[in-house]
Design a protein around this motif. Structure first.
Motif, PDB file in Angstrom:
ATOM      1  N   GLN A  37       0.379 -20.322  29.579  1.00 44.20           N
ATOM      2  CA  GLN A  37       0.238 -18.287  29.477  1.00 44.20           C
ATOM      3  C   GLN A  37       1.707 -18.008  30.064  1.00 44.20           C
ATOM      4  O   GLN A  37       2.165 -17.285  29.652  1.00 44.20           O
ATOM      5  CB  GLN A  37      -0.625 -18.045  29.792  1.00 44.20           C
ATOM      6  N   THR A  38       1.399 -18.800  31.405  1.00 43.75           N
ATOM      7  CA  THR A  38       2.869 -18.476  32.396  1.00 43.75           C
ATOM      8  C   THR A  38       3.681 -18.515  31.609  1.00 43.75           C
ATOM      9  O   THR A  38       5.039 -17.947  31.988  1.00 43.75           O
ATOM     10  CB  THR A  38       2.620 -18.438  33.204  1.00 43.75           C
ATOM     11  N   SER A  40       3.055  -8.700  31.427  1.00 45.85           N
ATOM     12  CA  SER A  40       2.005  -9.524  31.209  1.00 45.85           C
ATOM     13  C   SER A  40       1.408  -8.511  30.140  1.00 45.85           C
ATOM     14  O   SER A  40       0.350  -9.967  29.782  1.00 45.85           O
ATOM     15  CB  SER A  40       1.755  -8.930  32.487  1.00 45.85           C
ATOM     16  N   SER A  41       0.887  -7.011  30.444  1.00 44.65           N
ATOM     17  CA  SER A  41       0.086  -7.250  29.411  1.00 44.65           C
ATOM     18  C   SER A  41       0.438  -7.421  27.898  1.00 44.65           C
ATOM     19  O   SER A  41      -0.517  -7.930  26.888  1.00 44.65           O
ATOM     20  CB  SER A  41      -0.148  -5.463  29.654  1.00 44.65           C
ATOM     21  N   ASN A  83       7.210  -5.873  34.731  1.00 42.86           N
ATOM     22  CA  ASN A  83       6.454  -7.088  34.477  1.00 42.86           C
ATOM     23  C   ASN A  83       5.634  -7.000  33.992  1.00 42.86           C
ATOM     24  O   ASN A  83       3.709  -7.893  33.574  1.00 42.86           O
ATOM     25  CB  ASN A  83       6.410  -8.106  36.165  1.00 42.86           C
ATOM     26  N   LYS A  84       4.589  -6.100  34.795  1.00 39.88           N
ATOM     27  CA  LYS A  84       2.810  -5.569  34.114  1.00 39.88           C
ATOM     28  C   LYS A  84       3.625  -5.545  32.921  1.00 39.88           C
ATOM     29  O   LYS A  84       1.953  -5.650  31.812  1.00 39.88           O
ATOM     30  CB  LYS A  84       2.913  -4.437  34.884  1.00 39.88           C
ATOM     31  N   SER A  98      -6.129 -19.452  28.322  1.00 37.72           N
ATOM     32  CA  SER A  98      -6.735 -18.976  29.728  1.00 37.72           C
ATOM     33  C   SER A  98      -8.126 -19.755  30.378  1.00 37.72           C
ATOM     34  O   SER A  98      -8.065 -19.864  30.730  1.00 37.72           O
ATOM     35  CB  SER A  98      -6.857 -17.542  29.643  1.00 37.72           C
ATOM     36  N   VAL A 112       9.729 -12.205  28.902  1.00 39.08           N
ATOM     37  CA  VAL A 112      10.429 -11.358  30.144  1.00 39.08           C
ATOM     38  C   VAL A 112      12.173 -11.762  29.692  1.00 39.08           C
ATOM     39  O   VAL A 112      12.960 -11.298  29.653  1.00 39.08           O
ATOM     40  CB  VAL A 112      10.196 -11.888  31.275  1.00 39.08           C
ATOM     41  N   ASP A 151       5.241 -15.770  28.929  1.00 43.50           N
ATOM     42  CA  ASP A 151       5.354 -15.113  29.690  1.00 43.50           C
ATOM     43  C   ASP A 151       6.209 -14.679  30.281  1.00 43.50           C
ATOM     44  O   ASP A 151       7.735 -13.730  29.929  1.00 43.50           O
ATOM     45  CB  ASP A 151       4.463 -14.500  30.957  1.00 43.50           C
ATOM     46  N   VAL A 163       2.188 -10.331  26.526  1.00 40.39           N
ATOM     47  CA  VAL A 163       0.851 -11.497  26.521  1.00 40.39           C
ATOM     48  C   VAL A 163       0.536 -12.033  26.457  1.00 40.39           C
ATOM     49  O   VAL A 163      -0.286 -11.787  25.487  1.00 40.39           O
ATOM     50  CB  VAL A 163       2.028 -12.952  27.666  1.00 40.39           C
ATOM     51  N   ASN A 164      -0.512 -11.034  27.732  1.00 41.79           N
ATOM     52  CA  ASN A 164      -1.802 -11.655  27.589  1.00 41.79           C
ATOM     53  C   ASN A 164      -3.417 -10.561  26.544  1.00 41.79           C
ATOM     54  O   ASN A 164      -4.096 -11.393  26.175  1.00 41.79           O
ATOM     55  CB  ASN A 164      -2.794 -11.385  28.887  1.00 41.79           C
TER      56      ASN A 164
END
Length: 130
Positions: free
Chosen positions: A71-72, A32-33, A28-29, A53, A79, A75, A35-36
């Protein structure tokens, strides 16, 4: 009761699940990285420098951050697609191994087939007598 709990906790399924949760958290980390730090800035650049964001609007005293929601969603889609590809790859590998096992079965010669039939008949006769 402690003994039963220990047996339950040490079953292979529980340990595998715990490992999956830990790896899932680390995965997940990474996602997330991705995506962000990579996808959303590129997507924002393609859309004229838009930073998702920071997208929000005021509704009374509430600050609605719909950009974070977008953004979520991105994400989640990444995933879900990654997990889909992983499961698809594992299924393909499993099918390949299954096919190899089918192909590995030895072909018996005529003599071996006859000896196997004789062995089976002798076993059957022993069961009928005993």
């Amino acid at each position: 009761m402690w003994k039963e709990f220990k047996e339950f906790a040490m079953r292979g399924n529980i340990v595998d699940l715990a490992i999956g949760v830990i790896i899932g958290g680390a995965f997940n980390k990474i996602v997330s990285s991705l995506v962000n730090d990579m996808i959303m800035p590129l997507l924002g650049l393609l859309l004229g420098g838009l930073d998702f964001s920071s997208l929000s609007f005021q509704f009374g005293k509430a600050n609605i951050k719909y950009g974070m929601f977008i953004q979520t969603i991105v994400d989640f889609l990444i995933v879900a697609f990654s997990i889909f590809l992983l499961v698809k790859g594992l299924n393909k590998l499993h099918q390949r191994k299954k096919q190899e096992k089918i192909e590995e079965q030895p072909v018996l010669s005529k003599q071996e087939e006859l000896l196997s039939e004789i062995r089976d008949l002798l076993k059957q006769q022993q069961r009928e007598r005993g």
